[in-house]
Design a protein around this motif. Structure first.
Motif, PDB file in Angstrom:
ATOM      1  N   LYS A  39      31.969  29.571  45.560  1.00 26.01           N
ATOM      2  CA  LYS A  39      30.568  29.321  45.917  1.00 26.01           C
ATOM      3  C   LYS A  39      30.376  29.740  47.491  1.00 26.01           C
ATOM      4  CE  LYS A  39      30.487  25.397  42.830  1.00 26.01           C
ATOM      5  NZ  LYS A  39      30.295  24.245  42.703  1.00 26.01           N
ATOM      6  N   ASP A  40      31.231  30.378  48.074  1.00 23.91           N
ATOM      7  CA  ASP A  40      30.964  30.776  49.605  1.00 23.91           C
ATOM      8  C   ASP A  40      32.128  31.824  49.825  1.00 23.91           C
ATOM      9  OD1 ASP A  40      33.461  29.086  50.105  1.00 23.91           O
ATOM     10  OD2 ASP A  40      32.206  27.327  50.599  1.00 23.91           O
ATOM     11  N   GLY A  41      31.717  32.276  51.239  1.00 22.46           N
ATOM     12  CA  GLY A  41      32.778  33.165  51.650  1.00 22.46           C
ATOM     13  C   GLY A  41      34.134  32.761  51.721  1.00 22.46           C
ATOM     14  N   GLU A  42      34.481  31.500  52.292  1.00 23.69           N
ATOM     15  CA  GLU A  42      35.522  31.114  52.431  1.00 23.69           C
ATOM     16  C   GLU A  42      36.241  30.940  50.945  1.00 23.69           C
ATOM     17  OE1 GLU A  42      32.977  29.485  53.790  1.00 23.69           O
ATOM     18  OE2 GLU A  42      33.472  29.539  55.862  1.00 23.69           O
ATOM     19  N   GLY A  43      35.426  30.765  50.060  1.00 24.84           N
ATOM     20  CA  GLY A  43      35.881  30.805  48.424  1.00 24.84           C
ATOM     21  C   GLY A  43      36.478  32.449  48.289  1.00 24.84           C
ATOM     22  N   VAL A  44      35.729  33.432  48.607  1.00 25.94           N
ATOM     23  CA  VAL A  44      36.167  34.697  48.209  1.00 25.94           C
ATOM     24  C   VAL A  44      37.766  35.022  48.789  1.00 25.94           C
ATOM     25  CG1 VAL A  44      35.531  37.173  48.782  1.00 25.94           C
ATOM     26  CG2 VAL A  44      33.765  35.564  48.468  1.00 25.94           C
ATOM     27  N   LEU A  45      37.622  34.642  50.381  1.00 26.70           N
ATOM     28  CA  LEU A  45      38.746  34.958  50.870  1.00 26.70           C
ATOM     29  C   LEU A  45      39.978  34.120  50.332  1.00 26.70           C
ATOM     30  CD1 LEU A  45      37.674  35.257  54.703  1.00 26.70           C
ATOM     31  CD2 LEU A  45      37.884  36.836  52.629  1.00 26.70           C
ATOM     32  N   ALA A  46      39.898  33.007  49.725  1.00 28.59           N
ATOM     33  CA  ALA A  46      40.834  32.188  49.248  1.00 28.59           C
ATOM     34  C   ALA A  46      41.247  32.770  48.187  1.00 28.59           C
ATOM     35  CB  ALA A  46      40.498  30.806  49.013  1.00 28.59           C
ATOM     36  N   TYR A  47      40.179  33.135  47.319  1.00 29.85           N
ATOM     37  CA  TYR A  47      40.432  33.957  45.916  1.00 29.85           C
ATOM     38  C   TYR A  47      41.320  35.241  45.986  1.00 29.85           C
ATOM     39  CZ  TYR A  47      39.782  36.257  41.570  1.00 29.85           C
ATOM     40  OH  TYR A  47      39.901  36.593  40.381  1.00 29.85           O
ATOM     41  N   LEU A  48      40.944  36.121  47.015  1.00 29.40           N
ATOM     42  CA  LEU A  48      41.452  37.422  47.138  1.00 29.40           C
ATOM     43  C   LEU A  48      42.788  37.331  47.737  1.00 29.40           C
ATOM     44  CD1 LEU A  48      38.439  39.319  48.345  1.00 29.40           C
ATOM     45  CD2 LEU A  48      39.469  39.510  46.047  1.00 29.40           C
ATOM     46  N   TYR A  49      43.032  36.285  48.454  1.00 23.11           N
ATOM     47  CA  TYR A  49      44.415  36.078  49.066  1.00 23.11           C
ATOM     48  C   TYR A  49      45.244  35.019  48.706  1.00 23.11           C
ATOM     49  CZ  TYR A  49      42.611  39.044  52.785  1.00 23.11           C
ATOM     50  OH  TYR A  49      41.996  40.207  53.403  1.00 23.11           O
ATOM     51  N   ARG A  50      44.853  34.529  47.372  1.00 25.83           N
ATOM     52  CA  ARG A  50      45.499  33.495  46.716  1.00 25.83           C
ATOM     53  C   ARG A  50      45.922  32.490  47.408  1.00 25.83           C
ATOM     54  NH1 ARG A  50      47.626  35.944  41.490  1.00 25.83           N
ATOM     55  NH2 ARG A  50      46.565  38.194  41.404  1.00 25.83           N
ATOM     56  N   GLU A  56      47.552  29.996  42.453  1.00 24.70           N
ATOM     57  CA  GLU A  56      48.288  30.146  41.312  1.00 24.70           C
ATOM     58  C   GLU A  56      47.552  31.106  40.313  1.00 24.70           C
ATOM     59  OE1 GLU A  56      51.562  29.473  41.061  1.00 24.70           O
ATOM     60  OE2 GLU A  56      51.413  28.405  43.027  1.00 24.70           O
ATOM     61  N   ARG A  57      46.205  31.663  40.807  1.00 27.10           N
ATOM     62  CA  ARG A  57      45.696  32.410  39.742  1.00 27.10           C
ATOM     63  C   ARG A  57      46.348  33.377  38.833  1.00 27.10           C
ATOM     64  NH1 ARG A  57      43.388  37.367  41.200  1.00 27.10           N
ATOM     65  NH2 ARG A  57      43.425  37.692  43.445  1.00 27.10           N
ATOM     66  N   GLU A  58      46.311  33.763  37.841  1.00 27.86           N
ATOM     67  CA  GLU A  58      46.804  34.750  36.883  1.00 27.86           C
ATOM     68  C   GLU A  58      45.923  35.917  36.980  1.00 27.86           C
ATOM     69  OE1 GLU A  58      48.001  33.015  33.205  1.00 27.86           O
ATOM     70  OE2 GLU A  58      48.946  31.446  33.904  1.00 27.86           O
ATOM     71  N   GLY A  59      46.797  37.094  36.768  1.00 26.03           N
ATOM     72  CA  GLY A  59      46.204  38.271  36.448  1.00 26.03           C
ATOM     73  C   GLY A  59      46.024  39.168  37.904  1.00 26.03           C
ATOM     74  N   GLY A  60      45.247  40.208  37.647  1.00 29.84           N
ATOM     75  CA  GLY A  60      45.340  41.019  38.512  1.00 29.84           C
ATOM     76  C   GLY A  60      44.032  40.834  39.539  1.00 29.84           C
ATOM     77  N   GLU A  61      43.847  41.907  40.412  1.00 27.94           N
ATOM     78  CA  GLU A  61      42.526  41.873  41.326  1.00 27.94           C
ATOM     79  C   GLU A  61      41.196  42.168  40.585  1.00 27.94           C
ATOM     80  OE1 GLU A  61      43.393  40.365  44.175  1.00 27.94           O
ATOM     81  OE2 GLU A  61      45.196  40.097  43.564  1.00 27.94           O
ATOM     82  N   PRO A  62      40.161  41.729  41.089  1.00 25.20           N
ATOM     83  CA  PRO A  62      38.903  42.072  40.588  1.00 25.20           C
ATOM     84  C   PRO A  62      38.523  43.370  41.002  1.00 25.20           C
ATOM     85  CG  PRO A  62      38.857  40.695  42.693  1.00 25.20           C
ATOM     86  CD  PRO A  62      40.112  40.817  42.255  1.00 25.20           C
ATOM     87  N   ALA A  63      37.881  44.088  39.899  1.00 21.32           N
ATOM     88  CA  ALA A  63      37.345  45.496  40.157  1.00 21.32           C
ATOM     89  C   ALA A  63      36.154  45.449  40.838  1.00 21.32           C
ATOM     90  CB  ALA A  63      37.049  46.089  38.738  1.00 21.32           C
ATOM     91  N   LEU A  64      35.406  44.271  40.959  1.00 20.74           N
ATOM     92  CA  LEU A  64      34.162  44.145  41.720  1.00 20.74           C
ATOM     93  C   LEU A  64      33.894  42.848  42.200  1.00 20.74           C
ATOM     94  CD1 LEU A  64      31.074  45.223  42.204  1.00 20.74           C
ATOM     95  CD2 LEU A  64      30.710  44.311  39.695  1.00 20.74           C
ATOM     96  N   LEU A  65      33.379  42.771  43.413  1.00 19.34           N
ATOM     97  CA  LEU A  65      32.678  41.553  44.005  1.00 19.34           C
ATOM     98  C   LEU A  65      31.434  41.600  44.021  1.00 19.34           C
ATOM     99  CD1 LEU A  65      32.992  39.002  45.807  1.00 19.34           C
ATOM    100  CD2 LEU A  65      33.482  40.347  47.769  1.00 19.34           C
ATOM    101  N   SER A 146      42.862  52.531  45.137  1.00 15.58           N
ATOM    102  CA  SER A 146      42.864  51.385  46.027  1.00 15.58           C
ATOM    103  C   SER A 146      44.272  51.093  46.656  1.00 15.58           C
ATOM    104  CB  SER A 146      43.096  50.372  44.815  1.00 15.58           C
ATOM    105  OG  SER A 146      43.032  49.014  45.563  1.00 15.58           O
ATOM    106  N   ALA A 147      44.183  50.801  47.948  1.00 18.49           N
ATOM    107  CA  ALA A 147      45.358  50.419  48.509  1.00 18.49           C
ATOM    108  C   ALA A 147      45.816  49.013  48.432  1.00 18.49           C
ATOM    109  CB  ALA A 147      45.076  50.589  50.188  1.00 18.49           C
ATOM    110  N   ARG A 148      44.757  48.136  47.320  1.00 15.99           N
ATOM    111  CA  ARG A 148      44.941  46.912  47.353  1.00 15.99           C
ATOM    112  C   ARG A 148      46.374  46.541  46.505  1.00 15.99           C
ATOM    113  NH1 ARG A 148      40.092  45.864  44.275  1.00 15.99           N
ATOM    114  NH2 ARG A 148      40.842  43.594  44.298  1.00 15.99           N
ATOM    115  N   GLN A 149      47.284  45.572  46.881  1.00 20.77           N
ATOM    116  CA  GLN A 149      48.383  45.072  46.120  1.00 20.77           C
ATOM    117  C   GLN A 149      47.850  44.099  45.317  1.00 20.77           C
ATOM    118  OE1 GLN A 149      51.062  47.134  45.932  1.00 20.77           O
ATOM    119  NE2 GLN A 149      49.880  48.542  47.158  1.00 20.77           N
ATOM    120  N   PRO A 150      48.496  43.639  44.387  1.00 21.70           N
ATOM    121  CA  PRO A 150      48.352  42.232  43.614  1.00 21.70           C
ATOM    122  C   PRO A 150      49.033  41.026  44.488  1.00 21.70           C
ATOM    123  CG  PRO A 150      49.402  43.866  42.158  1.00 21.70           C
ATOM    124  CD  PRO A 150      49.246  44.611  43.365  1.00 21.70           C
ATOM    125  N   GLY A 151      48.527  39.922  44.620  1.00 25.90           N
ATOM    126  CA  GLY A 151      49.179  38.934  45.373  1.00 25.90           C
ATOM    127  C   GLY A 151      50.329  38.676  44.664  1.00 25.90           C
TER     128      GLY A 151
END
Length: 151
Positions: A39-50, A56-65, A146-151
């Motif tokens: 619901k907000d920017g802080e939530g984006v960062l919490a999601y991406l940085y787990r 404990e979210r499962e799965g890989g990284e999103p392909a799109l924000l 991508s240089a992104r690494q899964p959490g």
């Protein structure tokens, strides 16, 4: 890519009606998309940085924000700046999906590093078509290294 293949995207929007419309459009689009919602920017960062509820979210990284611009606290421009400043998140495609037509907002998003700026259509059929077009392009046609690494 088959319709059964699953794509992950992150939807950041504080308006529950818009979230519902995006989810409806994705469901009708014939593309298997898992849209996690914050619901907000802080939530984006919490999601991406787990962090926090996403630790404990499962799965890989999103392909799109798919990012709303006007949110409480950390707004869309601040989110884009934070992501572009981090080598691990820099390549995440960010599409600003907003109701703002203001040139200053468009310019701020471009300067921050958004990949696209799309104004939310008011008419429901146009809204659905726009979301489906964005999803199909960014989740199936677009290619990034991508240089992104899964959490």
């Amino acid at each position: 890519m088959s319709a059964r293949a699953s794509h992950r995207m992150l939807l950041a929007d504080d308006d529950p009606r818009d979230v519902e419309l995006v989810q409806l459009a994705l469901a009708q689009g014939g593309l298997a998309v898992r849209a996690d919602v914050v619901k907000d920017g802080e939530g984006v960062l919490a999601y991406l940085y787990r962090r926090g509820p996403w630790r404990e979210r499962e799965g890989g990284e999103p392909a799109l924000l798919l990012l709303d611009l006007k949110m409480p606290g950390m707004d869309g421009v601040d989110v884009i700046r934070a992501l572009r400043a981090d080598a691990a998140q820099r390549s995440l495609p960010v599409v600003v999906f907003t109701s703002s037509h203001h040139e200053k907002d468009i310019l701020a998003c471009q300067e921050a590093g958004a990949n696209a700026y799309v104004v939310k259509p008011v008419d429901f059929p146009d809204f659905v078509e726009t979301v489906q077009t964005l999803a199909h392009f960014w989740l199936t046609s677009n290619r990034t290294v991508s240089a992104r690494q899964p959490g």
